[in-house]
Design an enzyme around this catalytic site. Structure first.
Site, mmCIF file in Angstrom:
data_model
loop_
_atom_site.group_PDB
_atom_site.id
_atom_site.type_symbol
_atom_site.label_atom_id
_atom_site.label_comp_id
_atom_site.label_asym_id
_atom_site.label_seq_id
_atom_site.Cartn_x
_atom_site.Cartn_y
_atom_site.Cartn_z
ATOM 1 N N GLY A 27 -3.227 -5.463 2.509
ATOM 2 C CA GLY A 27 -3.495 -5.786 1.176
ATOM 3 C C GLY A 27 -2.464 -5.278 0.382
ATOM 4 O O GLY A 27 -1.526 -4.579 0.665
ATOM 5 N N GLY A 28 -2.882 -5.029 -1.064
ATOM 6 C CA GLY A 28 -2.050 -4.653 -2.117
ATOM 7 C C GLY A 28 -1.599 -3.469 -1.908
ATOM 8 O O GLY A 28 -0.320 -2.956 -1.788
ATOM 9 N N GLU A 29 -2.565 -2.343 -1.879
ATOM 10 C CA GLU A 29 -2.257 -0.736 -1.886
ATOM 11 C C GLU A 29 -2.644 -0.340 -0.737
ATOM 12 O O GLU A 29 -3.173 1.013 -0.752
ATOM 13 C CB GLU A 29 -2.926 -0.251 -3.263
ATOM 14 C CG GLU A 29 -2.267 -0.596 -4.417
ATOM 15 C CD GLU A 29 -2.605 -0.230 -5.686
ATOM 16 O OE1 GLU A 29 -3.746 0.617 -5.616
ATOM 17 O OE2 GLU A 29 -2.047 -0.021 -6.773
ATOM 18 N N GLU A 30 -3.139 -1.061 0.285
ATOM 19 C CA GLU A 30 -3.697 -0.387 1.495
ATOM 20 C C GLU A 30 -2.622 -0.596 2.663
ATOM 21 O O GLU A 30 -1.984 -1.580 2.745
ATOM 22 C CB GLU A 30 -5.072 -1.056 1.766
ATOM 23 C CG GLU A 30 -6.036 -0.874 0.711
ATOM 24 C CD GLU A 30 -7.338 -1.480 0.860
ATOM 25 O OE1 GLU A 30 -7.713 -2.126 1.977
ATOM 26 O OE2 GLU A 30 -8.485 -0.921 0.403
ATOM 27 N N PHE A 31 -2.871 0.241 3.615
ATOM 28 C CA PHE A 31 -2.076 0.238 4.686
ATOM 29 C C PHE A 31 -2.967 0.301 5.935
ATOM 30 O O PHE A 31 -3.972 1.202 5.916
ATOM 31 C CB PHE A 31 -0.932 1.412 4.699
ATOM 32 C CG PHE A 31 0.077 1.163 3.636
ATOM 33 C CD1 PHE A 31 1.235 0.486 4.068
ATOM 34 C CD2 PHE A 31 0.014 1.591 2.569
ATOM 35 C CE1 PHE A 31 2.239 0.065 2.981
ATOM 36 C CE2 PHE A 31 0.963 1.333 1.477
ATOM 37 C CZ PHE A 31 1.943 0.730 1.705
#
Length: 96
Positions: free
Chosen positions: A14-18
């Site tokens: 996702g955008g800001e997830e790892f």
């Protein structure tokens, strides 16, 4: 990526997830890995942002109740949102 073990796999989710996959690792050890990463991020000086950056981490492990990979990711996501709700900048583990 310099703060994970050689056996771990890191990827963007996702955008800001790892997402970090820690093969054959007990929940206590996963919490240690996540806590190490949290502190490394907090101590790192980013050249593009002068303030301290914190992260919230949700961790989950495989269990007999897991039917597919989506279940374990959902459990980690539940723990992540709990960490955010409890004030952020923490590691929360999902327990069944």
């Amino acid at each position: 990526s310099k703060n994970i073990r050689n056996v771990d796999i890191l990827g963007r989710w996702g955008g800001e997830e790892f997402l970090i996959i820690c093969p054959e690792t007990k929940i206590e050890d996963v919490i240690k890995v996540a806590s190490h990463i949290k502190e490394a991020i907090k101590l790192h000086k980013f050249s593009t942002y002068p303030n301290t950056i914190t992260i919230s981490l949700g961790v989950a492990t495989f269990s007999k109740h897991i039917k597919n990979v989506d279940d374990i990711i959902l459990n980690a996501d539940k723990a992540l949102y709990q960490a955010k709700e409890e004030g952020r900048d923490k590691v929360i583990a999902f327990y069944e």
